[in-house]
Design a protein around this motif. Structure first.
Motif, PDB file in Angstrom:
ATOM      1  N   LEU B 160       0.834  -1.204   0.000  1.00 48.34           N
ATOM      2  CA  LEU B 160       0.000   0.000   0.000  1.00 48.34           C
ATOM      3  C   LEU B 160       0.871   1.256   0.000  1.00 48.34           C
ATOM      4  O   LEU B 160       0.572   2.242  -0.662  1.00 48.34           O
ATOM      5  N   SER B 163       2.436   3.184  -3.116  1.00 45.41           N
ATOM      6  CA  SER B 163       1.729   4.238  -3.855  1.00 45.41           C
ATOM      7  C   SER B 163       2.458   5.575  -3.726  1.00 45.41           C
ATOM      8  O   SER B 163       2.380   6.427  -4.602  1.00 45.41           O
ATOM      9  N   VAL B 164       3.190   5.733  -2.621  1.00 47.66           N
ATOM     10  CA  VAL B 164       3.905   6.986  -2.382  1.00 47.66           C
ATOM     11  C   VAL B 164       5.020   7.205  -3.409  1.00 47.66           C
ATOM     12  O   VAL B 164       5.384   8.342  -3.718  1.00 47.66           O
ATOM     13  N   SER B 166       4.811   7.135  -6.353  1.00 48.31           N
ATOM     14  CA  SER B 166       4.297   7.929  -7.473  1.00 48.31           C
ATOM     15  C   SER B 166       4.755   9.382  -7.361  1.00 48.31           C
ATOM     16  O   SER B 166       4.802  10.104  -8.350  1.00 48.31           O
ATOM     17  N   GLN B 167       5.103   9.796  -6.160  1.00 50.48           N
ATOM     18  CA  GLN B 167       5.523  11.188  -5.954  1.00 50.48           C
ATOM     19  C   GLN B 167       6.897  11.489  -6.552  1.00 50.48           C
ATOM     20  O   GLN B 167       7.277  12.641  -6.672  1.00 50.48           O
ATOM     21  N   THR B 174      -0.671   4.051  -8.616  1.00 52.84           N
ATOM     22  CA  THR B 174      -1.070   5.431  -8.321  1.00 52.84           C
ATOM     23  C   THR B 174      -0.522   6.393  -9.375  1.00 52.84           C
ATOM     24  O   THR B 174      -1.215   7.332  -9.802  1.00 52.84           O
ATOM     25  N   ASN B 178      -2.611   8.938 -11.675  1.00 53.22           N
ATOM     26  CA  ASN B 178      -2.336  10.368 -11.811  1.00 53.22           C
ATOM     27  C   ASN B 178      -2.303  10.770 -13.285  1.00 53.22           C
ATOM     28  O   ASN B 178      -2.842  11.809 -13.674  1.00 53.22           O
ATOM     29  N   GLN B 181      -5.974  10.485 -14.868  1.00 51.95           N
ATOM     30  CA  GLN B 181      -6.910  11.541 -14.492  1.00 51.95           C
ATOM     31  C   GLN B 181      -6.499  12.887 -15.087  1.00 51.95           C
ATOM     32  O   GLN B 181      -7.330  13.748 -15.329  1.00 51.95           O
ATOM     33  N   SER B 187     -11.161  12.558 -12.311  1.00 56.20           N
ATOM     34  CA  SER B 187     -10.310  12.248 -11.160  1.00 56.20           C
ATOM     35  C   SER B 187     -10.986  11.288 -10.196  1.00 56.20           C
ATOM     36  O   SER B 187     -10.449  10.249  -9.827  1.00 56.20           O
ATOM     37  N   TYR B 191      -9.697   7.495  -9.248  1.00 56.42           N
ATOM     38  CA  TYR B 191      -9.183   7.059  -7.945  1.00 56.42           C
ATOM     39  C   TYR B 191     -10.096   6.028  -7.291  1.00 56.42           C
ATOM     40  O   TYR B 191      -9.631   5.193  -6.503  1.00 56.42           O
ATOM     41  N   LEU B 192     -11.388   6.072  -7.611  1.00 59.14           N
ATOM     42  CA  LEU B 192     -12.270   5.018  -7.101  1.00 59.14           C
ATOM     43  C   LEU B 192     -11.867   3.669  -7.680  1.00 59.14           C
ATOM     44  O   LEU B 192     -11.785   2.661  -6.973  1.00 59.14           O
ATOM     45  N   VAL B 194      -8.963   2.858  -8.878  1.00 56.61           N
ATOM     46  CA  VAL B 194      -7.657   2.479  -8.356  1.00 56.61           C
ATOM     47  C   VAL B 194      -7.772   1.993  -6.904  1.00 56.61           C
ATOM     48  O   VAL B 194      -7.095   1.039  -6.507  1.00 56.61           O
ATOM     49  N   GLY B 195      -8.642   2.636  -6.140  1.00 58.09           N
ATOM     50  CA  GLY B 195      -8.866   2.175  -4.772  1.00 58.09           C
ATOM     51  C   GLY B 195      -9.330   0.726  -4.767  1.00 58.09           C
ATOM     52  O   GLY B 195      -8.844  -0.100  -4.003  1.00 58.09           O
ATOM     53  N   TYR B 198      -6.462  -1.567  -5.610  1.00 56.49           N
ATOM     54  CA  TYR B 198      -5.597  -1.787  -4.445  1.00 56.49           C
ATOM     55  C   TYR B 198      -6.220  -2.787  -3.481  1.00 56.49           C
ATOM     56  O   TYR B 198      -5.546  -3.642  -2.924  1.00 56.49           O
TER      57      TYR B 198
END
Ligand SMILES: Nc1ncnc2c1ncn2[C@@H]1O[C@H](COP(=O)(O)OP(=O)(O)O)[C@@H](O)[C@H]1O
Ligand SMILES: [Mg+2]
Lengths: 242, 227, 217
Positions: B160, B163-164, B166-167, B174, B178, B181, B187, B191-192, B194-195, B198
């Motif tokens: 999980l 996903s960070v 992606s920054q 994620t 990005n 979207q 958007s 993200y729904l 993608v949620g 996950y």
């Protein structure tokens, strides 16, 4: 009230295992009944059915004119009438002795804190532990904790008291002090059902003795059956207990 | 006017979603394997008789566990870049994940090792097993077996957390979201979806680890208990 | 200090740190309220309520916080409410905390021996009285170490709200780095600041845990 507690053909199973196979007996007001029997014979289960810690599959249980199996039973009213003391004391470790005793009277009967403390003191006097009123349970010996547990039950002014092997977890030299409290209670006219391995207590204090075997009342009568058992099973049991 | 959720325009992007999910899974598998190795090495270092080794391992664990993953990634990714050290994003992302999960694994494995009773080791010594054999068979294997549930739930958490990455523009799930979207302007829907993906990955991973546990530790399966 | 980094930047970082602390507290307090409800739902007598709470927990714990954050952020936008990023950030963190705290606290409540509940019920206390007077006070002792430990988790999690433009510590560090590009120094300092917040809590949690274990023996 002609009977305090009545069980009639009570059947209780845990899953596929039938633990009570048609248990019947009556306890009159003021009577002291000792229940003896081997471990696993259903003594605890019978007690737990009386204040509906367990629900039974069939049969009638009547306690202080209440039908315990009735779906409309007021469970909390039943629990006010019936006090129970367990083998493992089950005092509340985060509360002082006074708080342990007055918790239920304060919450259920809405008495004041001062009245609660006075009540706690009175009940502690009854079990000879006034000086421990502000102690915490862990500071007390097992025998003292068990006496507090009795006082805690008495504080709700129950009409029937149930005891489930309350001295079994105690060192032999501590059982005496608990048994003495119970004998005094019995002499004072309390209706009591006492599951016990203390044959001496049964002989001294019980008006009637019930021998449970394999989920049934196998033999019952006055305390004489302890010296003069009729069934070979009770003879066997008594021979092993001594 | 009320907003209408509209997923139709996203249908065309399923290959990107899928690729993202697979990348996330890939990150996770690499980081799990390497993180486990670090966890074992780290746990041994934490329990070692060599003072400085214990200290280094201890500092590593505490620093990682008491700072955010995002800061760790930035430090590593931008820091190394500022030194002129450029590596593929894939490598940087997995490296950050391994460093992070390695610290947690170290603590978990250490707890497992500490729960092995000394008498077990004495018994093994009296049987004449070598030190290496003792460590592997008497200490490490039972320790890992015991902490297997904690370890695997840590690895699931790490999935999980990936996903960070992606920054720093890693193209995992994620990151893919990005991108999608930003071209579809859907958007919320993105993200729904993608949620949900996950969530499926979490279930998949849990099932996978459970199955692996059944194969690796037949004893636990037989007893049906946590040892 | 490397050239380019000056006192103003440091002040900016400290301001960010302040927001990190504030956001963590908000998340913890509101997440705690939510978590308490989640815990109650998980121990409810009604099976459907238990199920729903369980699904909630599984979903929140099965989706990255970053995605929850995006969904809340864009969700609020769709509802037409223009809110400061603080609200979206706080709401997402609250959801996240409520699920985790709910689980931690359910475990603590269930760790209180069944016999305590039974003894209280036998004294004619209501279910709520049993919970409030007997179970919760004991559960709180059990729950304290993991709850303090979770605070560390909350503090670290707040770093993620930087992605929706909320200027807490991580975002502040990013902003500075974008101007002077000294990543080791800036993210290093930010890391030290996080560490200064988290490490004492970690230690405290460990000490509490040890005390609890000693007390129970
Ligand atoms: N909650 C329960 N679930 C399943 N079996 C139980 C439970 N409580 C008691 N039993 C079984 O019922 C039988 C009678 O138990 P119990 O009433 O405790 O006997 P006693 O008090 O006479 O020793 C035992 O075989 C015991 O294992
Ligand atoms: Mg029994």
């Amino acid at each position: 009230m002609s009977v305090a507690v009545k069980l009639e053909d009570v059947h209780k199973s845990f899953g596929a295992v039938e633990v009570l196979k048609g248990v019947s007996f009556e306890v009159a007001p003021g009577e002291v009944v000792a229940i003896i029997g081997r471990s696993g014979s259903g003594k605890s289960t019978a007690l737990r059915c009386i204040n509906r810690l367990e629900k039974v599959q069939s049969g009638v249980i009547e306690v202080c004119e209440r039908q315990v199996n009735d779906a409309k039973l007021d469970l909390r009213a039943l629990r006010q009438d019936v006090g129970i003391v367990f083998q493992s004391y089950n005092l509340f470790p985060h509360l002082t002795i006074a708080e342990n005793i007055m918790l239920a009277p304060r919450r259920v009967k809405h008495i004041t804190r001062a009245a609660g403390r006075a009540l706690a003191l009175e009940k502690l006097a009854q079990v000879g532990l006034e000086e421990k009123i502000d102690a915490y349970p862990e500071q007390l010996s097992g025998g003292q904790q068990q006496r507090v547990a009795i006082a805690r039950s008495l504080a709700m002014s129950p009409r029937v008291m149930l005891f489930d092997e309350v001295t079994s977890a105690l060192d032999p030299h501590l059982t005496g002090e608990v048994l003495r409290v119970m004998e005094t209670l019995a002499k004072g006219g309390m209706t009591m059902i006492v599951v016990t391995h203390e044959m001496g207590f049964a002989r001294r204090a019980a008006d009637r003795v019930i021998y449970m075997h394999m989920g049934t009342v196998w033999e019952s009568g006055s305390a004489d059956i302890l010296t003069n058992p009729q069934t070979p099973e009770l003879q066997d049991f008594l021979a092993n207990e001594l | 006017m009320t907003y209408q959720l509209d997923f139709t325009s996203l249908g065309a992007y399923w290959p990107q979603f899928l690729a993202g999910a697979l990348t996330t899974l890939q990150f996770t598998l690499y980081a799990t394997a390497l993180g486990l190795v670090i966890g074992i090495v780290g746990a041994i270092a934490r329990g070692s008789h060599v003072g400085w080794l214990r200290l280094v391992a201890g500092i590593y664990v505490e620093v990682v566990r008491n700072t955010p993953f995002l800061i760790q990634i930035f430090f590593l990714f931008f820091g190394l870049a500022s030194l002129g050290l450029r590596m593929p994003i894939f490598v940087a992302a997995v490296l950050a994940m391994v460093i992070n999960v390695g610290a947690y694994s170290t603590e978990i494995v250490r707890a497992g090792i500490e729960s092995v009773h000394p008498s077990q080791i004495e018994a093994a010594e009296s049987l004449g097993l070598s030190r290496f054999q003792i460590y592997r068979d008497i200490i490490l294997k039972p320790a890992l077996e015991r902490v297997y549930p904690s370890l695997t739930s840590q690895f699931t958490l790490m999935m999980l957390m990936s996903s960070v990455t992606s920054q720093v523009s890693a193209e995992e799930l994620t990151g893919a979201a990005n991108n999608i979207q930003s071209v579809t302007f859907r958007s919320m829907e993105t993200y729904l979806i993608v949620g949900l993906l996950y969530l499926l990955l979490t279930l998949l991973l849990k099932a996978g680890f459970w199955g692996l546990g059944q194969v690796l530790f037949p004893r636990r399966r037989r007893l049906g208990t946590v040892l | 200090m490397p050239t380019g980094f000056n006192l103003n930047y440091l002040i900016y970082l400290f301001q960010g740190m302040g927001w990190t602390v504030l956001l963590s507290l908000l998340a913890f307090v509101f997440g705690g309220l939510g978590g308490f409800l989640v815990m109650l739902a998980r121990i409810s007598r009604i099976e459907a309520v238990r199920r729903i709470a369980n699904v909630y927990i599984q979903v929140v714990q099965g989706v990255p916080l970053l995605i929850i954050l995006f969904i809340v952020y864009f969700g609020l936008g769709i509802l037409g409410v223009s809110m400061p990023p603080l609200v979206a950030a706080g709401l997402a963190l609250m959801i996240y905390c409520s699920a985790f705290l709910g689980e931690i606290w359910r475990g603590s409540v269930e760790a209180v021996p069944r016999t305590q509940t039974e003894a209280a019920e036998c004294l004619a206390l209501t279910r709520w009285q049993v919970l409030r007077d007997v179970v919760l006070p004991q559960a709180i002792r059990i729950a304290t170490p993991p709850t303090v430990g979770f605070l560390v988790q909350v503090l670290k999690s707040t770093s993620l709200v930087s992605v929706i433009g909320f200027v807490e510590l991580t975002r502040a560090a990013q902003v500075i780095n974008n101007t002077i590009f000294q990543p080791f120094a800036i993210f290093g300092i930010a890391g030290v600041m996080y560490f200064a917040l988290c490490y004492p809590l970690s230690l405290w949690s460990r000490i509490l845990e040890r005390k609890l274990n000693v007390g129970r023996r």
